[in-house]
Design a protein around this motif. Structure first.
Motif, mmCIF file in Angstrom:
data_model
loop_
_atom_site.group_PDB
_atom_site.id
_atom_site.type_symbol
_atom_site.label_atom_id
_atom_site.label_comp_id
_atom_site.label_asym_id
_atom_site.label_seq_id
_atom_site.Cartn_x
_atom_site.Cartn_y
_atom_site.Cartn_z
ATOM 1 N N ALA A 38 0.887 -1.260 0.108
ATOM 2 C CA ALA A 38 -0.010 0.000 -0.134
ATOM 3 C C ALA A 38 0.748 1.090 -0.027
ATOM 4 O O ALA A 38 0.353 2.322 -0.441
ATOM 5 C CB ALA A 38 -0.920 0.075 1.314
ATOM 6 N N SER A 39 2.027 1.277 0.536
ATOM 7 C CA SER A 39 3.114 2.413 0.443
ATOM 8 C C SER A 39 4.249 1.940 -0.055
ATOM 9 O O SER A 39 4.801 0.937 0.137
ATOM 10 C CB SER A 39 2.872 3.144 1.834
ATOM 11 N N PHE A 40 5.037 3.086 -0.169
ATOM 12 C CA PHE A 40 6.537 2.825 -0.512
ATOM 13 C C PHE A 40 7.402 3.840 0.097
ATOM 14 O O PHE A 40 6.867 5.050 0.065
ATOM 15 C CB PHE A 40 6.617 2.806 -2.192
ATOM 16 N N PRO A 41 8.522 3.335 0.598
ATOM 17 C CA PRO A 41 9.526 4.363 1.135
ATOM 18 C C PRO A 41 10.073 5.383 0.219
ATOM 19 O O PRO A 41 10.311 5.154 -0.860
ATOM 20 C CB PRO A 41 10.376 3.484 1.869
ATOM 21 N N VAL A 42 10.709 6.361 0.841
ATOM 22 C CA VAL A 42 11.444 7.473 0.150
ATOM 23 C C VAL A 42 12.766 6.745 -0.005
ATOM 24 O O VAL A 42 13.413 6.432 0.878
ATOM 25 C CB VAL A 42 11.614 8.619 0.902
ATOM 26 N N LEU A 43 13.418 6.591 -1.353
ATOM 27 C CA LEU A 43 14.667 6.012 -1.532
ATOM 28 C C LEU A 43 15.509 6.817 -2.751
ATOM 29 O O LEU A 43 14.800 7.593 -3.434
ATOM 30 C CB LEU A 43 14.456 4.677 -2.376
ATOM 31 N N ASP A 44 16.639 6.668 -2.407
ATOM 32 C CA ASP A 44 17.591 7.405 -3.478
ATOM 33 C C ASP A 44 18.080 6.353 -4.574
ATOM 34 O O ASP A 44 18.433 5.472 -4.353
ATOM 35 C CB ASP A 44 18.757 7.872 -2.670
ATOM 36 N N LEU A 45 17.300 6.744 -5.844
ATOM 37 C CA LEU A 45 17.701 5.935 -6.832
ATOM 38 C C LEU A 45 18.384 6.742 -8.120
ATOM 39 O O LEU A 45 18.144 6.410 -9.144
ATOM 40 C CB LEU A 45 16.161 5.244 -7.533
ATOM 41 N N SER A 46 19.101 7.555 -7.686
ATOM 42 C CA SER A 46 19.655 8.489 -8.683
ATOM 43 C C SER A 46 20.761 8.121 -9.205
ATOM 44 O O SER A 46 20.974 8.740 -10.340
ATOM 45 C CB SER A 46 20.179 9.772 -7.724
ATOM 46 N N ASN A 47 21.422 6.988 -9.286
ATOM 47 C CA ASN A 47 22.216 6.312 -10.205
ATOM 48 C C ASN A 47 21.623 5.633 -11.284
ATOM 49 O O ASN A 47 22.340 4.969 -12.153
ATOM 50 C CB ASN A 47 23.100 5.438 -9.250
ATOM 51 N N SER A 48 20.159 5.545 -11.228
ATOM 52 C CA SER A 48 19.618 4.562 -12.400
ATOM 53 C C SER A 48 19.096 5.492 -13.437
ATOM 54 O O SER A 48 18.543 6.513 -13.143
ATOM 55 C CB SER A 48 18.928 3.799 -11.764
ATOM 56 N N SER A 49 18.884 4.805 -14.493
ATOM 57 C CA SER A 49 18.108 5.581 -15.724
ATOM 58 C C SER A 49 17.317 4.258 -16.127
ATOM 59 O O SER A 49 16.530 4.974 -17.221
ATOM 60 C CB SER A 49 18.957 5.846 -16.726
ATOM 61 N N ILE A 50 17.007 3.475 -15.576
ATOM 62 C CA ILE A 50 16.090 2.160 -16.159
ATOM 63 C C ILE A 50 14.960 1.905 -14.957
ATOM 64 O O ILE A 50 15.219 1.406 -13.935
ATOM 65 C CB ILE A 50 16.985 0.989 -16.397
ATOM 66 N N PHE A 51 14.096 2.468 -15.288
ATOM 67 C CA PHE A 51 12.785 2.266 -14.317
ATOM 68 C C PHE A 51 11.693 1.459 -15.151
ATOM 69 O O PHE A 51 10.420 1.672 -14.494
ATOM 70 C CB PHE A 51 12.323 3.627 -13.703
#
Length: 169
Positions: free
Chosen positions: A91-104
């Motif tokens: 139901a929820s998702f945490p704050v994450l640092d995904l700044s090194n990726s370009s594939i989502f």
């Protein structure tokens, strides 16, 4: 486990696994490709050191009983395609640092219980084009979506398809 660097498909299709032990040392693992994929009974996931991980493709795909995800250091991650796809009890998702990726692409596809999405940091590299194809498609319970910096996005094909109740701020 401390010396293991690759864990692709380690617990793949462990459909009777209700929780994952918090004491497993995965701190040196770089590939989590399909590691917990298909663990349909996995309801809880502990906070683990995943900071060396770069490949999280399909890591939790089809973990249909997973109700939440912990705040975890995934800042080295470069690949998040299909990562939480079909986690339809979350139901929820945490704050994450995904700044090194370009594939989502397909990262949260069909997370149909997800009601809100946090302010996640996506790529900050000015040279990266980011793929958001079907990233949140099928998140039918999504009620709110924050203002995110998606300026590097180049492909948004069906990114929010079927998110009919979401308000975008």
């Amino acid at each position: 486990w401390g010396g293991v660097t690759g864990c692709a498909t380690c617990w793949y299709l462990c459909s009777s696994l209700p929780s994952f032990p918090s004491g497993v040392d995965l701190s040196n693992v770089t590939s989590f490709d399909s590691t917990w994929r298909g663990c349909t009974s996995l309801a809880e996931f502990p906070k683990l050191d995943l900071s060396s991980g770069t490949d999280f493709g399909y890591a939790w795909t089809d973990c249909t009983s997973l109700t939440s995800f912990p705040i975890t250091d995934m800042s080295s991650g470069t690949y998040f395609a299909h990562t939480w796809q079909n986690c339809n009890s979350m139901a929820s998702f945490p704050v994450l640092d995904l700044s090194n990726s370009s594939i989502f692409q397909y990262a949260w596809l069909n997370c149909s219980s997800l009601t809100s999405f946090p302010v996640v940091t996506f790529t900050t590299d000015a040279d990266d084009d980011v793929n958001f194809t079907e990233t949140w498609k099928g998140c039918t319970a999504l009620e709110s979506f924050p203002a995110l910096n998606l300026s590097r996005g180049t492909n948004f094909t069906s990114a929010w398809r079927d998110c009919t109740d979401a308000s975008f701020t």
